[in-house]
Enzyme design. Structure first.
Site, PDB file in Angstrom:
ATOM      1  N   GLU A   1       6.066   0.026   4.942  1.00 11.25           N
ATOM      2  CA  GLU A   1       5.501   1.265   4.399  1.00 11.25           C
ATOM      3  C   GLU A   1       4.456   1.753   5.386  1.00 11.25           C
ATOM      4  OE1 GLU A   1       3.536   1.204   0.527  1.00 11.25           O
ATOM      5  OE2 GLU A   1       3.536   3.396   0.522  1.00 11.25           O
TER       6      GLU A   1
ATOM      7  N   CYS B   1       4.417   3.754  -2.409  1.00 13.38           N
ATOM      8  CA  CYS B   1       3.939   5.004  -3.020  1.00 13.38           C
ATOM      9  C   CYS B   1       4.168   6.193  -2.096  1.00 13.38           C
ATOM     10  CB  CYS B   1       2.462   4.882  -3.360  1.00 13.38           C
ATOM     11  SG  CYS B   1       2.163   3.702  -4.668  1.00 13.38           S
TER      12      CYS B   1
ATOM     13  N   ASN C   1      10.461   4.612  -6.335  1.00 15.43           N
ATOM     14  CA  ASN C   1       9.622   3.451  -6.040  1.00 15.43           C
ATOM     15  C   ASN C   1       8.775   3.137  -7.254  1.00 15.43           C
ATOM     16  OD1 ASN C   1       7.901   1.548  -4.417  1.00 15.43           O
ATOM     17  ND2 ASN C   1       6.361   3.094  -4.944  1.00 15.43           N
ATOM     18  N   GLU C   2       8.854   1.931  -7.760  1.00 13.43           N
ATOM     19  CA  GLU C   2       8.061   1.469  -8.914  1.00 13.43           C
ATOM     20  C   GLU C   2       7.704   2.614  -9.870  1.00 13.43           C
ATOM     21  OE1 GLU C   2       4.703  -0.648  -7.097  1.00 13.43           O
ATOM     22  OE2 GLU C   2       3.482   1.115  -7.403  1.00 13.43           O
TER      23      GLU C   2
HETATM   24  O1  AHR Z   1       2.469  -2.163  -1.076  1.00  8.82           O
HETATM   25  C1  AHR Z   1       1.413  -1.323  -1.387  1.00  8.82           C
HETATM   26  C2  AHR Z   1       1.703  -0.440  -2.579  1.00  8.82           C
HETATM   27  O2  AHR Z   1       1.859  -1.219  -3.708  1.00  8.82           O
HETATM   28  C3  AHR Z   1       2.980   0.334  -2.518  1.00  8.82           C
HETATM   29  O3  AHR Z   1       2.817   1.551  -1.900  1.00  8.82           O
HETATM   30  C4  AHR Z   1       3.345   0.544  -3.942  1.00  8.82           C
HETATM   31  O4  AHR Z   1       4.730   0.609  -4.125  1.00  8.82           O
HETATM   32  C5  AHR Z   1       2.674  -0.593  -4.648  1.00  8.82           C
HETATM   33  O5  AHR Z   1       1.909  -0.134  -5.676  1.00  8.82           O
END
Ligand code: AHR
Length: 775
Positions: free
Chosen positions: A26, A229, A353-354
């Protein structure tokens, strides 16, 4: 007492391990710009903007010769936007000076890292008002000592790229690129860049070699990208500065790409975009696993109307075509024009994502259907929110089952004790349902204890490879001077990088993953040790979370005595804590009413219970992060874990009836008589040894994998009669150590052969030991 024995049933092979261990990239912690992306100039195209970060402006990271901040100077030096290189790359620098003018770029960290003897490519785009002007390019140190000097004559009327190569005569870490404009220069200049020639695999616009080599050394099976995120935090219009990560913005010539806000508080040049990502996967011999936004930003509650989802779904289909389509398909052609006519062989695709909230799951259905119809071979990944349990976690799994997603992306960042307590998490999962993609996990620090506990947990992942298909530690990269998130796998500055102790563990598990599990038996093993199974009791109270809260009608009902104790009304604000009482057994109900009456932030408050001291307690968070959460967390030895989460929002001036029920280690919460959280904080159990056996059908070797988290050696017997060679890789360290830039190798790695005359093997305290068996 008899010595424990491990019996390996070599011919009884089990589940395939496929692509189990991979990596998660990321662009957080300056992982791309100022990190893996080898560009050394910060703000090379004068695009930095206050939307990215409140300290940014278009001349950010540019300075005067004496190191002071550069500012626009009337007509002599301006940032303009008319007739740029490309409409996406709006800003450029216009210099119209009657005197010599020098500007310098300070790069990232303390400056550019220049290594003696290395070749650097310095380039820029220019559009002159007068032809044949000479631009000076110097590599200097921070105090102005000149290392290299070149002059470039600007010979083309229109925007054109100029490039020189220079060799650094010495090594420095505070380098500057100085650009000199002689008197009477009148020129537009942009995309001022310095790249080391020696990038990973020698790619132009490529990756920093030292960091990429650390990734390559792990032999990952997949690489998730671009977040996190970063995927879904942003506006819905792809042209906005702060748009969600839209892949089409990240391809094509780099000078045609827009510059964007990175949601982690900085700028992303998108120089490391989707093409570079796919190419990196190929260079690392790993499978790509991109994650796309689904038109829902849970952070800002922005949603594309369902009847406008078409272009978003088309983006997903186009990405698959960009990766896999023939060179004469619309998007395959663009890939071919970028230099890669062959497909990139995309197999996996994540949507979201999550994610939390119904709006995502309403939208997921449309993506799923369209992608399945057109590309049934693509393995589709649904998401199960940011926590290990709770309503959003369950919503994700239900959606995956309903639609037939291939995988579900689980995320959790927990305390080491949680990982120990949850070693058997996947034992009860359904092997016939969607598989688990553990897309983000880490215990809370980079100490050897954390790495060791993660190793024990990975043994559990392997054992459950019929349910867990993919797993990757997160986050992967962190620039030591731009930390958004810890812990991280690999750390670096502008000069060097090192792997954390967690990296050492991940690398061992990845490089020795194997292709299949092998059956084994534990004979005469000692009992597991339980280090915490006591029920939840202790102090309770209220904690402020930047809102003014009034709590009333507080009652504690003791189920063992059927007695009710009444507690006086209380109020809380800011970050204060107010103890209300204490319970000395683990069978009770605490009920109360609360009203939010004011406060600076849109948040609620914390109801703390089971508190032994500041480092050991439970919290019921009411209206937590962005006033979206109702969750229960535990803190043990100062290390937090979210046990379960649901979405919920506090409204001001409304009174809520709340109830917390504790039964042993089970916790249930209710708001206005509706159950919101229900969880058992599992007892913390330590096994005498964590073990799995795998086979590698390519090498014909077996690996007996052993993780000893205890502070005593584990000695066991192994029948060596059928074994030709036993080679050991052993990682061990004091649990409290962590690697740093100054001390990057705190974990002792031993490689040795075991004497086959001896059938007793010692796994040292606090070690991870892989026995490679040749039969
Ligand atoms: O890995 C850091 C953050 O943790 C990522 O952006 C998110 O997916 C999670 O909350």
């Amino acid at each position: 007492m008899s010595i424990p024995e491990i019996k390996i049933n070599y011919d009884n092979k089990g589940t395939n391990l496929n692509d189990l261990y991979g990596l998660f990239f990321e662009d957080i912690n300056h992982a791309a710009d100022g990190g893996l992306y080898a560009e050394m100039i910060q703000n090379r195209s004068f695009e930095f903007n206050r939307i990215d970060n409140h300290t940014y402006h278009s001349l950010y990271a540019w300075e005067n010769e004496d190191g002071t901040d550069l500012e626009e100077r009337g007509i002599a030096l301006r940032v303009l936007t008319d007739d740029p290189i490309h409409p996406n790359n709006v800003n450029y620098l216009k210099v119209n000076t009657s005197e010599k003018l020098v500007i310098r770029n300070r790069g990232f960290n303390q400056g550019l890292y220049l290594k003696k003897g290395e070749i650097y490519r310095i380039s820029f785009f220019a559009k002159p008002d007068l032809l044949n002007q000479k631009i000076g390019l110097e590599l200097q140190n921070a105090s102005g000592e000149v290392l290299t000097h070149e002059e470039v004559k600007v010979t083309e009327t229109n925007w054109h790229q100029y490039e020189v190569e220079v060799v650094a005569p010495k090594t420095i870490t505070d380098g500057r690129l100085a650009v000199t404009f002689p008197a009477y220069t009148d020129i537009a200049i942009d995309m001022i860049s310095v790249f080391p020639k020696d990038t990973f695999k020698g790619r132009k616009n490529g990756c920093r070699r030292d960091i990429a080599e650390r990734l390559a050394a792990m032999k990952p099976k997949f690489l998730r990208f671009p977040g996190g995120c970063l995927v879904h935090d942003g506006s819905l219009n792809a042209n906005d500065r702060d748009s969600m990560y839209r892949w089409k913005n990240t391809i094509g010539p780099i000078e045609h790409r827009p510059s964007k806000r990175n949601n982690w508080g900085y700028n992303q040049s998108l120089g490391l975009g989707y093409f570079e990502y796919f190419q990196l996967c190929e260079d690392l011999n790993t499978k790509p696993l991109p994650v796309l936004p689904a038109g829902w930003d849970p952070h800002h509650q922005r949603a594309v109307p369902i009847d406008e989802l078409g272009p978003w779904i088309q983006d997903a289909l186009d990405l698959i075509e960009f990766a896999n389509g023939s060179a004469d398909s619309t998007w395959g052609k663009i890939r071919a024009e970028m230099g890669h006519p062959e497909p990139f062989n995309l197999e996996y695709l994540g949507i979201g994502n999550e994610e939390v909230g119904k709006p995502f799951f309403d939208r997921y259905a449309y993506f799923h259907k369209a992608i399945r119809e057109k590309y049934p071979e693509i393995k589709l990944i649904n998401t199960a929110g940011p926590f290990a349990a709770g309503s959003e976690f369950e919503r994700g799994w239900e959606s995956a089952k309903e639609h037939g997603s291939d995988l579900v992306d689980e995320h959790y960042y927990q305390a080491p004790d949680w990982f120990l307590a949850n070693h058997h998490r996947y034992d009860s999962y359904d092997p016939n349902g969607p598989k688990v993609f553990l897309g983000e996990y880490a215990s809370q620090e980079n100490k050897w204890w954390n790495a060791l506990v993660e190793a024990s947990f990975m043994i559990g992942l392997e054992r459950n490879a019929d349910k867990v298909d993919l797993a990757c530690y997160a986050p992967m990269l962190c620039n030591v001077d731009y930390i958004n998130w810890t812990p991280d796998l690999i750390w670096f500055n502008q000069e060097e990088s090192y792997g954390s102790t967690n990296y050492d563990v991940q690398k061992l598990f990845m490089t020795r993953q194997g292709t299949q599990n092998v059956d084994w038996e534990a004979v005469d093993f000692p009992e597991s040790e339980c280090i915490a199974d006591e029920g939840i009791s202790g102090e309770f109270g209220i904690g402020g979370d930047h809102a003014d809260i009034e709590v009333s009608n507080i009652k504690v009902y003791d189920k063992t005595t059927s007695e009710t104790t009444e507690i006086p009304n209380a109020s809380i604000s800011d970050h204060d804590y107010l103890a209300l009482g204490s319970v000395d057994n683990d069978q009770y109900t605490i009920s109360f009413q609360f009203t939010k009456v004011g406060g600076r932030w849109d948040k609620g408050f914390h109801f703390i219970f089971g508190k032994e001291d500041d480092k050991n307690r439970y919290t019921w968070v009411l209206g937590g992060w962005q006033n979206q959460d109702c969750l229960v967390d535990s803190v043990r030895n100062g290390s937090p874990s979210v046990l379960t989460q649901s979405i919920w929002k506090v409204e001001k001036d409304r009174t809520y009836n709340c109830r917390l029920e504790v039964d042993g280690r089970k916790i249930t919460t209710y708001i206005d008589d509706v159950e919101f959280n229900h969880i058992e904080d599992l007892p913390i159990v330590i096994k005498p040894i964590y073990t799995n056996v795998t086979f590698n059908e390519v090498t014909g070797e077996y690996d007996l994998k052993l993780v000893n988290v205890k502070d005593e050696d584990f000695i066991f017997k192994l029948d060596v009669s059928e074994i030709k060679q036993l080679s050991v890789i052993e990682l061990s360290a004091d649990p409290t150590v962590e690697n740093t830039l100054d001390n990057p190798n705190q974990v002792e790695t031993k490689e040795y052969q075991l004497d086959l005359a001896n059938d007793q093997i010692k796994v040292p305290a606090h070690s991870v030991m892989f026995l490679q068996i040749k039969r």
